[in-house]
Design an enzyme around this catalytic site. Structure first.
Site, PDB file in Angstrom:
ATOM      1  N   ASP A 130     -37.351   7.837  27.402  1.00  0.00           N
ATOM      2  CA  ASP A 130     -37.618   6.564  26.723  1.00  0.00           C
ATOM      3  C   ASP A 130     -38.189   5.596  27.757  1.00  0.00           C
ATOM      4  O   ASP A 130     -37.772   4.444  27.860  1.00  0.00           O
ATOM      5  CB  ASP A 130     -36.326   6.016  26.092  1.00  0.00           C
ATOM      6  CG  ASP A 130     -36.578   4.765  25.248  1.00  0.00           C
ATOM      7  OD1 ASP A 130     -37.760   4.462  24.985  1.00  0.00           O
ATOM      8  OD2 ASP A 130     -35.604   4.101  24.862  1.00  0.00           O
TER       9      ASP A 130
ATOM     10  N   HIS B  63     -26.499   1.794  27.075  1.00  0.00           N
ATOM     11  CA  HIS B  63     -26.482   3.262  27.141  1.00  0.00           C
ATOM     12  C   HIS B  63     -27.030   3.734  28.480  1.00  0.00           C
ATOM     13  O   HIS B  63     -27.658   2.967  29.206  1.00  0.00           O
ATOM     14  CB  HIS B  63     -27.319   3.857  26.006  1.00  0.00           C
ATOM     15  CG  HIS B  63     -28.667   3.190  25.861  1.00  0.00           C
ATOM     16  ND1 HIS B  63     -28.855   2.121  25.013  1.00  0.00           N
ATOM     17  CD2 HIS B  63     -29.860   3.399  26.460  1.00  0.00           C
ATOM     18  CE1 HIS B  63     -30.118   1.720  25.092  1.00  0.00           C
ATOM     19  NE2 HIS B  63     -30.756   2.471  25.966  1.00  0.00           N
TER      20      HIS B  63
ATOM     21  N   GLN C 272     -29.755   9.282  24.874  1.00  0.00           N
ATOM     22  CA  GLN C 272     -29.265   8.012  25.421  1.00  0.00           C
ATOM     23  C   GLN C 272     -27.860   7.699  24.902  1.00  0.00           C
ATOM     24  O   GLN C 272     -27.682   6.844  24.027  1.00  0.00           O
ATOM     25  CB  GLN C 272     -30.210   6.871  25.010  1.00  0.00           C
ATOM     26  CG  GLN C 272     -31.585   6.945  25.673  1.00  0.00           C
ATOM     27  CD  GLN C 272     -32.602   6.055  24.981  1.00  0.00           C
ATOM     28  OE1 GLN C 272     -32.860   6.203  23.792  1.00  0.00           O
ATOM     29  NE2 GLN C 272     -33.177   5.126  25.710  1.00  0.00           N
TER      30      GLN C 272
ATOM     31  N   ASP D 213     -24.384   6.098  24.253  1.00  0.00           N
ATOM     32  CA  ASP D 213     -23.898   4.717  24.421  1.00  0.00           C
ATOM     33  C   ASP D 213     -22.687   4.679  25.342  1.00  0.00           C
ATOM     34  O   ASP D 213     -21.807   5.544  25.262  1.00  0.00           O
ATOM     35  CB  ASP D 213     -23.469   4.143  23.066  1.00  0.00           C
ATOM     36  CG  ASP D 213     -24.610   3.461  22.343  1.00  0.00           C
ATOM     37  OD1 ASP D 213     -25.762   3.928  22.480  1.00  0.00           O
ATOM     38  OD2 ASP D 213     -24.357   2.472  21.622  1.00  0.00           O
TER      39      ASP D 213
ATOM     40  N   ASP E  80     -31.070  -5.344  27.887  1.00  0.00           N
ATOM     41  CA  ASP E  80     -31.594  -4.557  26.770  1.00  0.00           C
ATOM     42  C   ASP E  80     -30.532  -4.317  25.704  1.00  0.00           C
ATOM     43  O   ASP E  80     -29.364  -4.074  26.029  1.00  0.00           O
ATOM     44  CB  ASP E  80     -32.045  -3.199  27.341  1.00  0.00           C
ATOM     45  CG  ASP E  80     -32.660  -2.283  26.310  1.00  0.00           C
ATOM     46  OD1 ASP E  80     -33.771  -2.584  25.852  1.00  0.00           O
ATOM     47  OD2 ASP E  80     -32.024  -1.262  25.969  1.00  0.00           O
TER      48      ASP E  80
ATOM     49  N   LEU F 251     -23.165  -3.312  21.936  1.00  0.00           N
ATOM     50  CA  LEU F 251     -22.249  -2.840  22.986  1.00  0.00           C
ATOM     51  C   LEU F 251     -20.952  -2.255  22.430  1.00  0.00           C
ATOM     52  O   LEU F 251     -20.416  -1.297  22.960  1.00  0.00           O
ATOM     53  CB  LEU F 251     -21.925  -3.972  23.967  1.00  0.00           C
ATOM     54  CG  LEU F 251     -23.113  -4.594  24.724  1.00  0.00           C
ATOM     55  CD1 LEU F 251     -22.618  -5.574  25.776  1.00  0.00           C
ATOM     56  CD2 LEU F 251     -23.994  -3.536  25.371  1.00  0.00           C
TER      57      LEU F 251
ATOM     58  N   GLU G 101     -18.389  -0.953  19.045  1.00  0.00           N
ATOM     59  CA  GLU G 101     -18.394  -0.359  17.709  1.00  0.00           C
ATOM     60  C   GLU G 101     -17.058  -0.712  17.048  1.00  0.00           C
ATOM     61  O   GLU G 101     -16.015  -0.666  17.705  1.00  0.00           O
ATOM     62  CB  GLU G 101     -18.477   1.181  17.767  1.00  0.00           C
ATOM     63  CG  GLU G 101     -19.713   1.729  18.438  1.00  0.00           C
ATOM     64  CD  GLU G 101     -19.682   1.585  19.955  1.00  0.00           C
ATOM     65  OE1 GLU G 101     -18.598   1.756  20.557  1.00  0.00           O
ATOM     66  OE2 GLU G 101     -20.743   1.288  20.543  1.00  0.00           O
TER      67      GLU G 101
ATOM     68  N   GLU H  97     -32.112  -9.370  24.793  1.00  0.00           N
ATOM     69  CA  GLU H  97     -32.941  -8.693  23.810  1.00  0.00           C
ATOM     70  C   GLU H  97     -32.054  -8.415  22.602  1.00  0.00           C
ATOM     71  O   GLU H  97     -31.314  -7.432  22.569  1.00  0.00           O
ATOM     72  CB  GLU H  97     -33.502  -7.368  24.353  1.00  0.00           C
ATOM     73  CG  GLU H  97     -34.599  -6.825  23.466  1.00  0.00           C
ATOM     74  CD  GLU H  97     -34.406  -5.418  22.929  1.00  0.00           C
ATOM     75  OE1 GLU H  97     -35.248  -4.970  22.152  1.00  0.00           O
ATOM     76  OE2 GLU H  97     -33.407  -4.757  23.280  1.00  0.00           O
TER      77      GLU H  97
ATOM     78  N   HIS I 261     -44.024  -4.005  24.926  1.00  0.00           N
ATOM     79  CA  HIS I 261     -44.194  -2.577  25.158  1.00  0.00           C
ATOM     80  C   HIS I 261     -43.726  -1.742  23.973  1.00  0.00           C
ATOM     81  O   HIS I 261     -43.944  -0.543  23.943  1.00  0.00           O
ATOM     82  CB  HIS I 261     -43.400  -2.178  26.408  1.00  0.00           C
ATOM     83  CG  HIS I 261     -41.930  -2.419  26.239  1.00  0.00           C
ATOM     84  ND1 HIS I 261     -41.397  -3.689  26.169  1.00  0.00           N
ATOM     85  CD2 HIS I 261     -40.893  -1.560  26.071  1.00  0.00           C
ATOM     86  CE1 HIS I 261     -40.086  -3.590  25.990  1.00  0.00           C
ATOM     87  NE2 HIS I 261     -39.749  -2.310  25.922  1.00  0.00           N
ATOM     88  N   ASP I 262     -43.038  -2.352  23.039  1.00  0.00           N
ATOM     89  CA  ASP I 262     -42.559  -1.625  21.859  1.00  0.00           C
ATOM     90  C   ASP I 262     -43.544  -1.787  20.705  1.00  0.00           C
ATOM     91  O   ASP I 262     -44.549  -2.465  20.818  1.00  0.00           O
ATOM     92  CB  ASP I 262     -41.190  -2.164  21.443  1.00  0.00           C
ATOM     93  CG  ASP I 262     -40.094  -1.722  22.400  1.00  0.00           C
ATOM     94  OD1 ASP I 262     -40.183  -0.589  22.918  1.00  0.00           O
ATOM     95  OD2 ASP I 262     -39.162  -2.514  22.626  1.00  0.00           O
TER      96      ASP I 262
HETATM   97  C1  NOJ Z   1     -35.333  -1.870  23.530  1.00  0.00           C
HETATM   98  C2  NOJ Z   1     -36.502  -1.539  24.415  1.00  0.00           C
HETATM   99  O1  NOJ Z   1     -37.441  -2.582  24.365  1.00  0.00           O
HETATM  100  C3  NOJ Z   1     -37.064  -0.224  23.943  1.00  0.00           C
HETATM  101  O2  NOJ Z   1     -38.264   0.082  24.592  1.00  0.00           O
HETATM  102  C4  NOJ Z   1     -36.039   0.861  24.120  1.00  0.00           C
HETATM  103  O3  NOJ Z   1     -36.517   2.056  23.578  1.00  0.00           O
HETATM  104  C5  NOJ Z   1     -34.714   0.489  23.426  1.00  0.00           C
HETATM  105  N1  NOJ Z   1     -34.324  -0.856  23.681  1.00  0.00           N
HETATM  106  C6  NOJ Z   1     -33.607   1.383  23.884  1.00  0.00           C
HETATM  107  O4  NOJ Z   1     -33.250   1.088  25.205  1.00  0.00           O
END
Ligand code: NOJ
Length: 540
Positions: free
Chosen positions: A60, A103, A168, A170, A200, A205, A207, A242, A307-308
């Protein structure tokens, strides 16, 4: 009231792997990025945000961390990172790094140990289940890739919990040892000199059964603890959240000014595109009206792209489909709940739209972020998988690999399509053209920097009838800038009630010669299609 640096800073989002390859292996690295710091500085930005640069299998793109206190070997060494950091600081640029708290990678030694030995202390670093049936109300985020938030691990003989890719797992925040680890990691980077973190995926965080497992009180408690440590031991450094949530939920991440300094404003972003395409300001006004006041000492982070995928999580299902139809006509352009395209192609490379959206971004309240490459109008490659199409190498010149690398193969192919290929779209070309995207970006940032009102002013929306025209003042003490945007493709006429400024004049910061003497009432302004104006009020 004091304004802190981050409340008016412009951020530049940098993917180290994509920026400049200093050692010729086809991957961008810190050695290369150092040589481009003067370029970054020349844009007029204040702070660099670096995507994860840690050791990682890169499933990722680094958001799967396999070692928190080192640098990915492709990107260089810790020493080189430190040289980069110092060189940035010498130029007056701050640097925040991405910190993935939620994670790790499944390759992280903690997880390797955890899956192998249920009695190891690391086992309790992760969230396990015998059945994989718990927390059924939590949504799946990577909808195109994952069917469940639980994955069965053959080695452990149990299911583990993950909100993103199944590679990934958690971390388990019910375990205080995980808190201690995260705080230790933060101290490590802060001691090295980073100016803060973009944290991020913070909503996830903890559950808890019968909840959607987002924004839980326990999560906020932990984050406040982190902030206390930062304030006490590292005053002046910042925490960025984020949290891709509705405004009402995001503001909780500011706490009472005792949690995050900055939060991304996710919901406003798609509405900027919506308003532009509809030629109607209402989507923007609606979301601003739904955005609560934020505590002193905090700020929104605003952006057009990152970037997403251009996320459409914070819109209604109808709006999402409309956005897909308008901006992602081909299925390949869609991913999960969003659109995997860059800024320039989203705007059909139309200069008027590009200028309008950038001027809007830089004049709305908040600290704006520019995604690397968007300042030159780079394109995307929808034939690459996942979100890679928006993460291709920076295009510096018309030379080999766009000047990014001397290698024969690069980590992703450099964009060489007809419209946006490196042969045409590159920094070197644009340096030579005074009206290029690059120079317009510099001009906009410089103009913003000279106006305290645009940087830190309050926003006063002007109630004008014409739905195509968005008009607002930004006001800081005696400084006033009137921002006007014609979102439509047709010429528009507006009448403004500016009686209280009789005799003063409005000087256009964006287009010379467009000054208006406020002598008549109402002040009528004819706006060209897609026109943008920043009108500075000058007293006579
Ligand atoms: C948000 C990030 O911006 C993204 O690129 C990532 O795949 C996910 N969080 C998971 O970490």
């Amino acid at each position: 009231m004091t304004n802190y640096w981050y409340q008016e800073a412009v951020f530049y989002e940098l993917y180290i792997r994509a920026f400049c390859d200093g050692d010729g292996d086809g991957h961008g690295d810190f050695r290369g990025a150092i040589t481009k710091l003067d370029y970054i500085k020349s844009l007029g930005v204040d702070c660099i945000w670096i995507l994860p640069m840690y050791p990682s299998p890169l499933k990722d793109d680094g958001y799967d961390i396999a070692g928190y206190t080192d640098i990915h070997p492709d990107y260089g060494s810790l020493e080189e990172f430190k040289v980069f950091l110092d060189a940035a600081h010498e130029r007056g640029l701050r640097v925040v790094t991405d910190l993935v708290m939620n994670h790790t990678s499944d390759q992280h030694p903690w997880f390797q140990e955890a899956r192998r030995d249920p009695h190891s202390p690391y086992h309790q670093y992760y969230v396990w289940s015998e059945t994989g049936e718990e927390y059924a109300d939590a949504r799946i985020i990577f909808l195109d890739f994952e069917e469940s938030n639980w994955t069965y691990d053959e080695v452990a003989g149990k299911y583990f919990w993950h909100r993103f890719y199944s590679s990934q797992p958690d971390l388990n925040y019910d375990n205080p040892a995980v808190h201690d680890e995260m705080i230790r990691i933060m101290r490590f980077w802060l001691d090295l000199g980073v100016d803060g973190f973009r944290a991020d995926a913070v909503p996830y965080l903890y559950e808890r059964e019968d909840t959607n497992c987002e924004n839980l009180p326990e999560t906020h408690l932990f984050l406040k603890k982190v902030r206390q440590i930062m304030d006490k031991e590292y005053p002046g450094r910042v925490l960025i959240a984020e949290a891709n949530q509705w405004p009402l939920d995001v503001v909780d991440y500011f706490g009472d000014g005792d949690e995050f300094h900055l939060c991304f404003h996710f919901p406003v972003m798609p509405r900027l595109y919506m308003a532009l395409k509809q030629g109607d300001k209402r989507p923007i006004l609606d979301i601003l009206a739904r955005t609560p006041e934020i505590p002193p000492g905090t700020q929104w982070l605003t952006f057009l792209r990152n970037h997403d995928e251009l996320t459409l999580e914070m819109v209604t299902p109808e709006e999402r489909h409309w956005m897909w139809d308008q901006y992602a006509p081909e299925p390949r352009m869609r991913i999960n709940m969003g659109i995997r395209r860059r800024l320039a192609p989203l705007l059909d490379n139309n200069r008027g739209r590009w200028l309008l959206l950038n001027a809007l971004l830089l004049s709305l309240p908040g600290s704006p972020i520019i995604y690397y490459g968007d300042e030159i109008g780079m394109g995307d490659n929808i034939w690459l998988p996942d979100r890679h199409g928006c993460r291709t190498p920076m295009q510096w010149s018309a030379g080999k690999n766009g000047g990014f690398s001397t290698a024969d193969t690069t980590y992703l192919p450099v964009n060489d399509d007809d419209g946006y290929g490196y042969q045409v779209v590159n920094v070197a070309n644009q340096e030579n053209e005074r009206d290029s995207y690059l120079w317009v970006t510099r001009f906009l940032l410089q103009s913003r920097k000279q106006q305290p009102a645009l940087q830190r002013g309050v926003m006063e929306i002007l109630p004008i009838d014409n739905p195509a025209v968005l008009a607002y003042w930004r006001v800081h003490e005696d400084d006033r800038v009137l921002c006007l945007y014609n979102l439509s493709k047709q010429q528009q006429s507006i009448s403004l009630d500016l009686r209280s400024y009789h005799g003063d004049s409005l000087v256009d910061l964006l287009f010379q010669g467009e000054n208006i003497i406020l002598s008549e009432w109402p002040t009528v302004k004819i706006m060209a299609p897609l026109a943008s104006h920043w009108l500075h009020l000058e007293k006579t």
